[in-house]
Design an enzyme around this catalytic site. Structure first.
Site, PDB file in Angstrom:
ATOM      1  N   ASP A  75       0.885  -1.153   0.000  1.00 20.08           N
ATOM      2  CA  ASP A  75       0.000   0.000   0.000  1.00 20.08           C
ATOM      3  C   ASP A  75       0.923   1.203   0.000  1.00 20.08           C
ATOM      4  O   ASP A  75       1.898   1.249   0.764  1.00 20.08           O
ATOM      5  CB  ASP A  75      -0.929   0.015   1.210  1.00 20.08           C
ATOM      6  N   GLY A 159       1.074   7.488 -11.557  1.00 18.10           N
ATOM      7  CA  GLY A 159       0.589   8.243 -10.401  1.00 18.10           C
ATOM      8  C   GLY A 159       1.167   9.653 -10.342  1.00 18.10           C
ATOM      9  O   GLY A 159       1.104  10.423 -11.303  1.00 18.10           O
ATOM     10  N   LYS A 181      14.670   4.818 -10.814  1.00 15.06           N
ATOM     11  CA  LYS A 181      13.566   4.964  -9.844  1.00 15.06           C
ATOM     12  C   LYS A 181      13.588   3.804  -8.845  1.00 15.06           C
ATOM     13  O   LYS A 181      13.527   4.018  -7.633  1.00 15.06           O
ATOM     14  CB  LYS A 181      12.210   5.041 -10.557  1.00 15.06           C
ATOM     15  N   HIS A 186      10.695   4.422  -2.694  1.00  9.17           N
ATOM     16  CA  HIS A 186       9.984   3.871  -1.542  1.00  9.17           C
ATOM     17  C   HIS A 186       9.687   2.389  -1.752  1.00  9.17           C
ATOM     18  O   HIS A 186       9.875   1.574  -0.870  1.00  9.17           O
ATOM     19  CB  HIS A 186       8.698   4.673  -1.334  1.00  9.17           C
TER      20      HIS A 186
HETATM   21  P1  ITT Z   1      -3.557  -2.049  -5.537  1.00  7.08           P
HETATM   22  O1  ITT Z   1      -4.300  -1.611  -4.281  1.00  7.08           O
HETATM   23  O2  ITT Z   1      -4.317  -3.058  -6.343  1.00  7.08           O
HETATM   24  O3  ITT Z   1      -2.149  -2.473  -5.260  1.00  7.08           O
HETATM   25  P2  ITT Z   1      -3.649   0.778  -6.195  1.00  7.08           P
HETATM   26  O4  ITT Z   1      -3.185   1.598  -7.361  1.00  7.08           O
HETATM   27  O5  ITT Z   1      -5.066   1.005  -5.712  1.00  7.08           O
HETATM   28  O6  ITT Z   1      -3.400  -0.776  -6.523  1.00  7.08           O
HETATM   29  P3  ITT Z   1      -2.686   1.842  -3.672  1.00  7.08           P
HETATM   30  O7  ITT Z   1      -4.001   1.707  -2.988  1.00  7.08           O
HETATM   31  O8  ITT Z   1      -1.442   1.426  -2.922  1.00  7.08           O
HETATM   32  O9  ITT Z   1      -2.635   1.012  -5.024  1.00  7.08           O
HETATM   33  O10 ITT Z   1      -2.533   3.360  -4.148  1.00  7.08           O
HETATM   34  C1  ITT Z   1      -1.317   3.789  -4.647  1.00  7.08           C
HETATM   35  C2  ITT Z   1      -1.484   5.204  -5.223  1.00  7.08           C
HETATM   36  O11 ITT Z   1      -0.441   6.027  -4.680  1.00  7.08           O
HETATM   37  C3  ITT Z   1      -1.248   5.176  -6.728  1.00  7.08           C
HETATM   38  O12 ITT Z   1      -2.464   5.100  -7.419  1.00  7.08           O
HETATM   39  C4  ITT Z   1      -0.535   6.501  -6.970  1.00  7.08           C
HETATM   40  O13 ITT Z   1      -1.485   7.526  -7.066  1.00  7.08           O
HETATM   41  C5  ITT Z   1       0.263   6.701  -5.693  1.00  7.08           C
HETATM   42  N1  ITT Z   1       1.621   6.097  -5.808  1.00  7.08           N
HETATM   43  C6  ITT Z   1       2.094   5.027  -5.106  1.00  7.08           C
HETATM   44  N2  ITT Z   1       3.334   4.707  -5.494  1.00  7.08           N
HETATM   45  C7  ITT Z   1       3.655   5.570  -6.468  1.00  7.08           C
HETATM   46  C8  ITT Z   1       4.786   5.713  -7.283  1.00  7.08           C
HETATM   47  O14 ITT Z   1       5.812   4.880  -7.207  1.00  7.08           O
HETATM   48  N3  ITT Z   1       4.795   6.691  -8.174  1.00  7.08           N
HETATM   49  C9  ITT Z   1       3.744   7.524  -8.293  1.00  7.08           C
HETATM   50  N4  ITT Z   1       2.623   7.445  -7.582  1.00  7.08           N
HETATM   51  C10 ITT Z   1       2.563   6.467  -6.660  1.00  7.08           C
END
Ligand code: ITT
Length: 205
Positions: A75, A159, A181, A186
């Site tokens: 997450d 994202g 990257k 993270h």
């Molecule tokens: P899953 O829950 O199925 O894994 P998700 O896209 O819903 O997919 P998250 O709930 O963890 O995943 O939300 C992650 C969001 O945070 C993602 O949609 C981006 O907006 C942001 N994010 C996370 N990691 C990122 C990254 O490496 N680069 C850019 N944005 C990121």
């Protein structure tokens, strides 16, 4: 026979990054890594935790228990200093539509339009979890700090990558190559911290 492990995410960008980050350990542990696209009927996990760690744990454990296989989940999100850590766990749905990357970053830039450069610090956070059926093994956290730009730059990643200028680098995260990257991110830090636990889970610790 290879050891099957499931990446508990429906985000294909994450799948690509995770395969690259886990790289050598996949061969070392003879892993067969599959995404959730291999299990289209599996219901979505409700992300109702209030921390990254709680949601990562829930996703990994739910998938491991449902499939009877080890599972990895993350997450993750963007935590903006001046917003007290928001969008945080709501990053994927900040504009109201889950996964609409463009709308999410445009809303954030508009909200921060009046914030001066000196107060635009932010960072990506990732909680990565490993679960085996019946048991959470471990959760690890990684961070990736930078400053928010005023307009998107770069086309790599996903994202909020185009609006986070990386600390110590003139480029945004979307202007780094995928290898650069993953080496700094993270997600890279969190999943590399899981590797010793993966070795132990597959009897090579
Ligand atoms: P899953 O829950 O199925 O894994 P998700 O896209 O819903 O997919 P998250 O709930 O963890 O995943 O939300 C992650 C969001 O945070 C993602 O949609 C981006 O907006 C942001 N994010 C996370 N990691 C990122 C990254 O490496 N680069 C850019 N944005 C990121």
């Amino acid at each position: 026979m290879p050891n099957r492990i499931v990446l508990a995410t429906r985000n294909e960008h994450k799948v690509g990054e995770l395969l690259a980050i886990l790289g050598d350990v996949v061969a070392e542990l003879d892993l067969e890594v599959v995404g959730l696209s291999a299990y289209p009927d599996l219901p979505d996990v409700v992300e109702d935790g209030v921390t990254f760690a709680a949601n990562a744990t829930k996703k990994a454990a739910a998938v491991a228990d449902a499939l009877g296989l080890p599972a990895l989940a993350d997450d993750s999100g963007l935590a903006v200093d001046v917003l007290g850590g928001a969008p945080g766990i709501f990053s994927a749905r900040w504009s109201g539509r889950h996964g609409d990357d463009r709308a999410n970053l445009e809303l954030l830039l508009a909200q921060l339009a009046d914030v001066p450069d000196v107060h635009r610090g932010a960072g990506f956070v990732c909680a990565a979890a490993l679960a085996v059926p019946g048991r959470l093994v471990v959760v690890e956290e990684g961070h990736f700090r930078g400053t928010l730009t005023r307009a998107p730059r770069g086309s790599n990643g996903f994202g909020y990558d185009p609006i986070l200028q990386v600390d110590g680098d003139p480029r945004t995260s979307a202007e780094l190559s995928p290898t650069e990257k993953n080496a700094r991110s993270h997600r890279g830090a969190a999943f590399r911290a899981l590797i010793p636990h993966l070795r132990a889970a597959f009897g090579r610790g």
